[in-house]
Each structure stands twice: as C-alpha cells, then as structure tokens.
Design a protein around this motif. Structure first.
Motif, short mmCIF file in Angstrom:
data_model
loop_
_atom_site.label_atom_id
_atom_site.label_comp_id
_atom_site.label_asym_id
_atom_site.label_seq_id
_atom_site.Cartn_x
_atom_site.Cartn_y
_atom_site.Cartn_z
N SER A 121 35.20 33.01 33.03
CA SER A 121 35.24 32.76 34.46
C SER A 121 35.46 31.29 34.74
N ALA A 122 36.41 30.99 35.59
CA ALA A 122 36.70 29.61 35.93
C ALA A 122 35.59 28.97 36.75
N VAL A 123 34.79 29.81 37.41
CA VAL A 123 33.71 29.24 38.21
C VAL A 123 32.39 29.27 37.45
N LEU B 85 43.39 22.57 39.74
CA LEU B 85 42.90 23.87 40.15
C LEU B 85 43.97 24.93 39.91
N TRP C 126 37.09 22.99 42.75
CA TRP C 126 37.15 24.28 43.42
C TRP C 126 36.10 24.37 44.51
N GLN D 145 44.06 26.42 36.53
CA GLN D 145 43.13 27.52 36.27
C GLN D 145 43.65 28.82 36.85
N MET E 97 44.62 24.71 48.06
CA MET E 97 43.92 24.74 46.77
C MET E 97 44.92 24.79 45.62
N GLY F 221 41.03 36.59 40.16
CA GLY F 221 41.74 35.50 39.51
C GLY F 221 40.81 34.46 38.94
N LEU F 222 39.80 34.09 39.71
CA LEU F 222 38.84 33.10 39.23
C LEU F 222 38.05 33.63 38.04
N ARG F 223 37.91 34.96 37.99
CA ARG F 223 37.18 35.54 36.87
C ARG F 223 38.10 35.92 35.73
N GLY F 224 39.31 35.39 35.73
CA GLY F 224 40.11 35.45 34.52
C GLY F 224 41.18 36.52 34.46
#
Lengths: 200, 644, 317
Positions: C7-9, B385, C23, B388, B379, B454-457
């Motif tokens: 949020s990236a998602v 990706l 993703w 991000q 990933m 991480g995905l949530r910032g």
C-alpha cells in the motif's frame, strides 16, 4: 413581424482572394501539413540525439549536387506560379494556362530529378532509423508535390477548356498558395537532410 | 427597407428557400445530404451507438473484475476489450460527439445557413463512420487491437504484436483523425468568416469561442498521432526502425508523439464541454456569464497550456529531474484557468436567478464530479506522487472523473438543452431527473473506490487479481456502481426515445436563451433562417429590440450565405454553397478502400489514389451552366449601428 | 500465499514515506478546496430570493463579486504554487543519491518474469535469480532497470514509486526498506497477455541474514542427494528445460527463462502467481497454460518421471 432589413444584395457573389472561405480552408490545410512537417523535423532531431553516429556511415554518399539542383528548380518554379496568380487577377485566361503549364513542367522535372536522387541513395527506409526518417520526409514531401501538381493539371485543363469562372479562378489561387507551401516546406527540409549533417 | 416573414413577400421568400435547400428523398438523397443539421445529428447518433458498445465492454470488464480469480473472460479477450473500450470512447465517441454538437449548433448560433464547406463536412462524417465500422468488423473477426488504446511499442510493434490487430487500430486512427481535422478546419473557417453581421469578436458566444479554441487545438495536436500511427504502420509493414532500438530507433519516441497528441486530446474533449456549461449556466441563471473576457482568456490559455503538459504521462520512464519539475509545474498551472471558470460560473449563479431545470442539474453534477477529477489531476501532476499511482486504478478513477464529469455530464445537459431545438419536442423532465440521480450515484459508486484501489497497489489493465490482495470488496462495489450507472443511461435513453415522439411540442425558445439558435423555429428549416439575424451586443437575443435588423437580399433561388469580415463581422461578400452531392460519400468509399487495403498490401496506396482522384474530380467538376455574370458593382461598405 | 505489504499509504521505506507525506498534504488541501467550492456552489444555487433581491442589478454587488472571484483565483494560484514547491522539493529528495553505500541490483524485465542480478566485482561472485529480491533492511538499494522485450514497470508500492523498464534504455531507481518484511511488487506497465501475473516479492531482512542468503545464492546448485533427486536431475537434463533455464553447476545454461539454481528457496512461483508448494510446482510444470494462459513455457513432456523431477527441483535450495 416587420423588421428593418440589412440589404446585402449588392455585395459581390464571390471573393477570389484571402477574404474567401476556400482561401482560409487552404490556410487550415497548410497549418495541418506544416505541423506534420514540424513533427518530422522533431523526429529527425530526436533520433539523432539517441544515435552514436549520425548519419550512419555511407549515408551521405548520394551526393549534394543533384538535390541542390532540384531545390533550385523548385524555387524557380515559384515564378511561373506567381505569374499565373497575377494572370488570374487580371482574368487573363491564356496567361493562366501558359504560366501554370510552365509551373507543372518544372514540377515534373523536379520529380524526375527526385526519382534519380532516390535511386542513388545508398540506404533504404528499412536500413536503420536514419533511413526511416529520411525516406519518410522524402515521401511526405513528394506526395505533396504530386498532389499539388495533379491539382494544377486538372485545373489548367478545365480552364483551357473554357471554365474560367470565379470558382476556377479562386481554385487556382489556392492551388498556387499550396504550391508556395510545398516549396517553402522543402527549404528547411533540404537544409536538415543535406546541409546539416555535413556541417554539424 | 423592411421585411416581414409573415407578409406575402416573406412567404414567397420562404417557398423559394425551401426549394433551393431541399433534400432529395431515397437512399441516394440520404447519402447526398450535406446540411449541417443532418450531419450533426448523424455524428451524435453514431457516437452514441459507439458509446453503447464501449459501455457494454466496460460492464464486461467490471463483471470480470468483481471477484478475484474470475474466469469469465480469458486474458486475450480481456485485453482486446479494454483496448476497444478506451479506443472506442476516445476516438469514436468523445471527440465525434462534441464535433457533432458543434456542427449542429455553431452555424445556428452564429446566424448562418450551413458550414463553410458542406461537402467536406459530409466527407468527415463518412470517414468517421467507416473508420468505426472497420474497427468493429475487425474486432468481431477476432482481429481487433489488444495493445491498449495507447498502443505502446515495442508491445504494439512488429515483433510482439503479430497479425493485423494493431494495424487495424493504427489505420482506424487515420480515419478518425482525418475526419476530426477536416471538421476542425470547417469550424474555424465558418466561425471566422460566416458570423452574423455585428457579431464582432467580443460578442461571440462562449460556446462558439470554445469550439474555435477546440478546433485550433485539433489542428495542431492531431498531426502528432497521425505521425505516430504512420510510423507504427511503417515499422510493422515495411520494416522501418522508428521504434526499434537495435537500429537507432526508440520506444519512447512513440510515447512522446502519442502524448503530444494525447494530452491535448483530453482538452479537445473537455473544452467544448466548458462552452456547453457556460451556455447552460447563463441561460438558467437568466443573466450573462460573469466575466466574459476572463472566460475567453481562460479558454484560450487552457488551449495553449494544454500543449505543454504531455510528459506528465511519462513520469515513470526515467526522465531527468528538470523535466519532471517543468512538466509538473505546467500540469498544475493549468488548474488555474479552469478554477477561474468555475468561480465565474458560481458568480453567475450567485448574481442571477437560477432555475434548477434538468440541463442545470447536469451542470451541477459536472461541477461536483469534475472538481474531484481536477483535484486528483493536481495530485497526478506531482511527479513523485504520480510515480506511485501511475498506471493504477487511481488514474482510472481520475480519468473517468474528468471525462465523465467534465465531458459527459455537460454533454448530456447540452443535449437536453438543445433537444427541443433538434427534435421540436421537449424532453420529459421527471424521467430525466431520475436518470441524472442514477448516473450521479452510480458514477461515484463505481469510480470513487478506485482511488483507494490504486493507492493499495492495484495496477491497470489486469484481467484478474489474487484474493490475497484484498482488492476484492472494493472491486465488487465498483461493479455494483457500474450497474446503477448503466441503468441510469438506459432510463435516459428511454426518455429520449419516448420524448422524440410524444414529448410536448417545443416553441422556438423554450428556455429563453440569448443565442441566435433560439431565433428560429424548433426544429429549424433546412436554411435555418428566412432572414438571417444580425447582432447588436453580447447576449444577442437579450439585448435585441424590435428594431434589430435582419439580413435581406441573399438570393433564395440558390444556396447563398453571407460572408462577413473576420474581426468586426461586417458584411463582406456573398458565397454560394453547393447543392446536395453524392461525391463526398463516394470519395469516402474510395479513401476507405485505400486505407483498409494498405494495411494488407502497400500497393493499395498508389492504386487507391486513382478512385480517390476520380472522387475529387467529380466533387469539384464545374456543374451545369456557368453562373450568370453579375454586375461588377463597387463593393459597398455595410455597417450596423451599435445598440445604444 | 503470503502476499506482502502493498500500500502506498502504508509506507515501509523512506521513499514511499516521503511520497505518502505529499499524498496526505494534497489530500487534505483537496478536501478543503472541494468542501469550500461545493459550499459556495450550493449557496449560489439556493440563495433565498430575498437575498438575491438585495443584490439584483447593483453595480456594487457586481464589483464585490468580481473581487471575490479575483481573490479566489489568486488563492488558487497560491495553493498551486505552494503545492508545486513541495512537489519540487520532494522530487529533488527522491532523486538524490542516499549517503550510505548502496547495494546494487540489476533487474531485467521479460514477458512475464523478472530477471534479477546482484553484480559483484568478482564475476564468479555475482548472483542471478528471478522474481524474488532480497534486500538488507536500512540500506539503500540502487536499481538498474532494463527490459529484454517490451516495456515493463517495477513497482513496490510500500517502498517506492515505479520506474519503467524500457528496451534500449537503462533506468535507475532507489529503494530502501526500513523494516523487515515481505513487500509485494507488480509490473505496472501493460506488457501483454500475462501482465496481470507478473508480480515479484521483495524480502527485506536484517543485514546478517541477507548476507547469509546472498552467500547461499552464490553457491552452485545443490548436488542431488537421494536416489529420487539423482533420477530427477537426469530427467531434468533430458527434457527441453535446459533450452530456457539455467541450473548453475549442471549443463543447463538456458537464458530465456528464470534461473532455477535456487528455485526451492523462493516463496512463490510463476512471478508471484502461485505459492511454492509441491502441488503448485507440479501444476506449473504440467499445465503452465492453465496457470498463465499465453505464457511461453510449454507443458513439460514428462510422465513417469514427474515425482523424481519434482524431488530434484525441490532440492534446489
């Protein structure tokens, strides 16, 4: 319990050439140092890509003659080292001492020429990025020359004193190998520092 | 001709060897010890001390981050702690511990008595020890680095990192990289020139292949960080301009050099673990690894491709699209050889008769955890990706999955596996299994939530975060997991401490392994083998019969080893290894004096060169009587018959 | 304090949406691979003795296993190549300049705040602000990013992937919000002591209110109206504040700290650390090192004039 034996007692107790471990160790050292040299070259070209003017104005005023003569001295110094290596194989102790001394003398002459060259440079390592990489290349190479020469001096002193056994012979051969590396590395470095900027 | 260890002649041989390979008692004797097993154990023990220190640093960070707005650690201290954690784990634990295991195991596994350059080996260890001690002394004096383990410029440069903190870091690098480079040359030469007769290239055990590939990677990767850290020290101390954009330098030059080293570095840590896994899977499946050739090619290609990935650490720096795509491609492709290895291990288990003992249990943990890490790696290989999740806790999760899963779990399995050989006792199995489950559960509890964070910032390297971010609960969960992980490590430590004294006495080959270290006692004598073994096929001990010859005729009144030919390992000549010597220690002291001093005053370099020279002269001074002249007998070709 | 989406998602713009698609694709592929490999591992480990007896030592079993390993390797390679193709196409899409005329914004990173410029052909129409970036919904924004000191990184997870701010370089990035709202951004490259407190806010609003906001920002500072505010301005100009801060329309032209001309129009203080309230503003002035230890702003040496100063600063809408 009883086992068949592979009897190695008749094998020679040392190898004074590329079959020996010290030789391989020296090759390993050359690989490491060679990578360092390659990285310095890569740094030089990377910084050049960023630069507006390369080399900066006035940087080439030091001249080409002295560095070129120094290069020639270095190249010729390979000959006595080769002859010393040959003398080692022939177990010719005084031949080894003679040729190694000639090589060391030429190395010292080279270092003197380099010292003059350094004095004549119109920029320092803190003048600009060009100066930083230039002096670093010079510094790394010079320290290799010094280290190799010191090693040769110590070895030839031991050999002249009578220690001319297989360890010293192997030591001198690997020392010679390193000298070839020191000289060989300088050829592309010389071209990059002195010829390339004038011809680019 | 035949020999018999148990015969009177064999006993006499043993006594002579004991005398020739003996170590001296006392402090001077300890410092002069150049036996590979002692050096290897010292590496491992020292590495775990640093591991414990870095673990405490990790726990402190986790406690700080457990709740938002925490004031436990002020930002300056936190920044030092995360720098020390990363630096310690990468430079003072992960690489040296793998080095240490290799130094211990490889000479045994290739059937020789020591490494090629025993004194150099000792020097490498002392340089590592002194470098680590230097770093921590400075840390406790509040001069520890605080710019991250990666020390990006200009933050780590002269303008924004005043004082000696970053210089300490950069010079510690010099210590540890020198140590690793010397160790790598050591291992390459030993593996190429000192293998048992008959151990041709296609019969080298996979662990030895892994160490060979690993050592070559070290030789070509570590000079990059030597160069980078040297440029940094020069910029900081004598005002060079490598990284100063105002005078033609570039901040990204640092990143290129650092990551050209940094990416291979993680494979340098990972590749020995691959060798360990192959060893354990094979032994505990009771059959040879499936697809030996494919496995070797996978190791070699991992080594090569690993050098072509480094820019994936720089995807956010504003690279041209072509660069992004090329490095994405390379970074994804490296998953293929790793995949091949996983499939071959599964095939080995499938076709074999597995026994789920503790080493294999650790390997199972490795597969599960590393698989997740490898998948998040694919990933991250994708530039969009990555843009991000770069520099977020997603990467923290990934790197711990691949390093703890991919390196620590195999390492622990390998240490359990070789524990009997090293200590002469068996590790108590039940506490070990408890430790494994605590580690597995604790690890996943700690690091899995971090993907989400991480995905949530949530970015990395932040000493706190606001409550409004909503990151609090997952952080609390991660901290709880960290405690479980810590408990697991303590249980394992207790098990080791107990078993080293009270464990069941170990036989020469408690697991029935196929490699040569199991052909001698547990622990082996200083000289490893009375009569060094020869090899008749891959999986040496499994194919050996009573008629497999052993090497005789090496002199036992001095430290003699057999040097064999590079490709086919036919006997070539004998070599004398040095007696114990204090000179490696003294030379290391002299070099350290020079290194440490030179970050304060540049003249330490020429001045320090003098004691270093003295150390080297003492080291190489011809000793005692010249060797007796031996008969210049014609070199006889010695060959082994292949096993039918 | 309104934190903003982060949020990236949970994307709110086309770039982040594209990345979120990638993703999810990679997530499901990875989940599938994980389940498959773990399943094979378990079966390999726990196969019954009977089943092993059937395959023990048989060359055919060896060959079959070889075929499975080879097949799995090929499938792996195909999956990788497939993911790579999606990756490359996503990279290309993200790098392609959008069709519509973009709004240009320049961002300069500082330790530990964001200098924001809205350039204009007419220099007097250019806008300078700090830490809060307004953008019109649905219009692409072209960012030009650089740094005045160390490397920082501009990241708004709900809208786009990050881009570094590197001294000596100018990086470009695209941004677009498809819905109005507040979006949290944060520095994503370790930049020193207060890296943790270097956030910013993207305010996406409809085109009309964005134009109104921009017009507002173009005006010089509101002149003080009440007596308190007038006294406050005098206090402000007598203190060292002007050495670092700019208030356009006064003699304060400092370039080292955030532009304060329209301070009161911002929702947050200290680069996203505190909400912009009376008490928080007072704290920022009197004890900046409690808010952000290590920050470069010294405590404001004001005693009796504090309320007047606050009144003035709160008038800078």
């Amino acid at each position: 319990m009883t086992r068949p034996a592979l009897d190695v007692s008749r094998l020679p107790p040392i190898a004074v050439d590329s079959r020996g471990t010290l030789w391989w160790g020296m090759v390993g050292l050359m690989a490491i140092e060679g990578t360092m040299v390659a990285l310095l070259v890569a740094t030089y070209f990377y910084l050049r890509l960023q630069a507006v003017q390369w080399p900066p104005p006035g940087a080439l005023d030091g001249g080409l003659l002295l560095p070129t003569l120094a290069l020639l001295v270095l190249l010729v110094s390979v000959v006595p080292m080769y002859l010393a290596d040959h003398a080692v194989k022939e177990r010719d102790r005084w031949g080894v001492v003679l040729y190694t001394t000639i090589n060391v003398t030429m190395a010292l002459v080279f270092m003197g020429m380099r010292a003059v060259e350094m004095r004549r440079l119109t920029f320092r390592w803190d003048s600009h990025a060009y100066g930083s990489i230039y002096w670093s290349i010079l510094g790394l190479h010079t320290s290799h020359v010094i280290a190799s020469t010191v090693e040769s001096i110590v070895l030839v002193a031991l050999i002249a004193r009578g220690f001319f056994h297989d360890e010293q012979r192997l030591g001198l051969r690997t020392d010679g190998l390193y000298w070839y590396f020191v000289v060989g590395a300088w050829v592309p470095l010389y071209a990059i520092l002195f010829l390339f900027p004038r011809w680019q | 001709m035949t020999v018999d260890e148990a015969s009177p002649e064999g006993q006499r041989e043993r006594e002579r060897l004991e005398r020739a390979w003996d170590t001296q008692p006392g402090i001077v004797g300890w410092l002069s010890n150049i036996h590979h097993k002692a050096v290897g154990k010292r590496y491992i023990a020292t590495a775990f001390v640093f591991f414990a220190l870095a673990g405490v640093e990790a726990l402190l960070m986790r406690i700080q981050l457990a709740r938002p707005g925490s004031h436990l650690l002020n930002p300056d201290l936190y920044n030092q702690i995360f720098t020390m954690h990363g630096t310690t784990m990468m430079f003072l634990f992960a690489v040296p511990v793998m080095e240490g295991v290799a130094i211990y195991v490889v000479p045994l596994m290739i059937g020789t008595r020591n490494v090629a350059f025993p004194r150099l080996n000792a020097l490498s260890y002392y340089m590592y020890l002194f470098g680590g001690v230097f770093l921590y002394v400075m840390f406790f004096l509040s001069m520890g680095p605080d710019a991250g383990w990666f020390a990006y410029v200009p933050l780590a440069g002269p303008e924004y990192a005043p004082g000696k903190r970053v210089d300490v870091w950069a010079q510690m690098i010099t210590f540890t990289e020198l140590s690793a480079l010397l160790g790598a040359v050591e291992l390459v030469v030993s593996i190429m020139k000192m293998r048992a007769p008959g151990m041709s290239l296609n019969r080298i055990p996979l662990f030895v292949w892994a160490i060979l590939v690993d050592s070559l990677m070290i030789i070509f990767a570590m000079p990059a960080i030597m160069a980078a850290s040297s440029y940094l020290i020069l910029d900081r101390l004598i005002a060079t301009h490598f990284f100063n954009p105002a005078e033609g330098g570039d901040a990204l030059l640092w990143q290129h050099l650092f990551w050209f080293f940094g990416h291979p570095e993680v494979y340098i840590i990972f590749v020995p673990a691959l060798g360990m896994v192959s060893t354990i899977v094979s032994t505990f499946s009771r059959r040879p690894i499936f697809g030996y050739t494919a496995m070797v090619l996978a190791l070699v290609s991992t080594g090569f491709i690993g050098f072509g990935l480094w820019v994936h650490h720089m995807f956010a720096t504003g690279l041209p699209q072509l660069g992004l795509s090329f490095f994405s491609a390379a970074s994804m492709l490296i998953a293929i050889p790793t995949g091949v290895q996983i499939f071959c291990w599964i095939a080995t288990l499938w076709l074999g008769r597995p026994r789920l003992e503790l080493p294999l249990l650790f390997v199972m943990g490795f597969v599960v955890i590393f698989l997740i890490g490898g998948l998040t790696g694919v990933m991250l290989a994708s530039a969009p990706l990555d843009q991000q999740v770069h520099d977020t806790f997603f990467v923290v999760a990934h790197l711990h999955y691949v390093l703890i899963g991919g390196a620590l779990f195999p390492l622990l399995g390998a240490l359990v596996y070789w524990f009997p050989k090293m200590s002469g006792r068996m590790l108590a199995e039940t506490p070990g299994k408890w430790a494994f489950w605590l580690l597995f559960a604790g690890f996943n509890l700690t690091f899995f939530p971090m993907h989400q964070l991480g995905l949530r910032g949530m970015p990395r390297r932040v000493y706190t975060y606001p409550a409004e971010s909503g990151w609090g609960n997952l952080n609390l969960l991660a901290t709880a997991g960290g405690v479980v992980l810590g408990v697991g490590l303590l249980v394992l430590l207790a098990d080791v401490a107990w078993s080293v004294r009270r464990g069941a006495v170990a036989a020469a080959s408690p697991w029935g392994g196929d490699t040569l270290e199991w052909a001698t006692t547990s622990p082996p004598p200083e000289y490893n083998f009375v009569y060094p073994p020869t090899v008749g096929g891959l999986n040496a001990l499994w194919v050996a019969t009573d008629q497999q010859p052993v090497v005789a005729g090496l002199r036992s009144d001095r430290r003699e080893v057999l040097i064999t030919r590079t490709v086919d390992a036919q006997p070539d000549h004998r070599a004398v290894l040095p007696q114990d010597s204090i000179w490696p220690f003294l030379t290391a002291v002299a070099i350290s004096f020079t290194f440490v001093g030179s970050i304060f005053r540049a003249w330490f370099v020429p001045v320090g060169a003098v004691p270093v020279l003295i150390g080297l002269v003492g080291w190489f001074w011809p000793r005692g009587e010249p060797l007796p002249r031996e008969e210049a007998a014609p070199r006889r070709q010695l060959a082994l018959e292949d096993q039918p | 304090m309104s934190f903003g989406l982060h949020s990236a998602v949970d994307p709110s713009g086309p770039q982040a949406a594209r990345i979120a698609q990638l993703w999810w694709l990679m997530f499901w592929v990875s989940a599938g691979v994980f389940v498959a490999v773990t399943a094979f591992l378990f079966v390999a480990l726990f196969r019954s003795a009977v089943s092993r007896q059937r395959t023990a030592g048989r060359a055919e079993a060896q060959r079959r296993t070889g075929a499975v390993v080879g097949g799995a390797s090929i499938v792996t390679a195909l999956i990788i190549v497939g993911l790579l193709l999606v990756d490359v196409s996503t990279t290309r899409a993200l790098a392609t300049a959008p069709a519509a005329a973009p709004l240009r914004i320049e961002v300069v990173g500082h330790q530990w705040w964001w200098e924001v410029h809205y350039p204009d052909e007419t220099p007097s129409q250019a806008v300078t602000t700090a830490n809060e970036i307004h953008i019109p919904v649905g219009r692409p924004v072209a960012l030009e990013l650089t740094s005045r000191d160390v490397i920082h990184s501009f990241w708004v997870p709900s809208l786009q992937g990050k881009r570094d701010l590197i001294p000596g370089h100018v990086n470009t990035a695209w941004l677009q919000a498809d819905v109005p709202g507040l979006f949290h951004g944060q520095c994503a490259e370790f930049c020193g002591a207060q890296h943790a407190h270097m956030a910013f806010l993207i305010v996406a609003e409809p085109e009309r209110s964005f134009s109104a906001w921009l017009a507002d920002q173009r005006r010089p500072a509101t002149a003080p109206a009440s007596a308190d505010e007038t006294q406050g301005q005098a206090v402000f100009l007598s203190l060292p504040c002007a050495l670092c801060h700019t208030v356009r329309g006064t003699s304060a032209w400092g370039q080292n700290g955030p532009d304060l001309t329209h301070l009161a129009s911002r929702r947050q203080l200290a680069a996203g650390t505190l909400p912009n309230t009376h008490g928080d503003l007072a704290e920022c002035l009197m004890d900046p090192h409690r808010v952000k230890p290590g920050v470069k702003m010294p405590p404001t040496p004001v005693e009796s004039g504090l309320q007047a100063l606050l009144a003035y600063l709160e008038s800078l809408r």
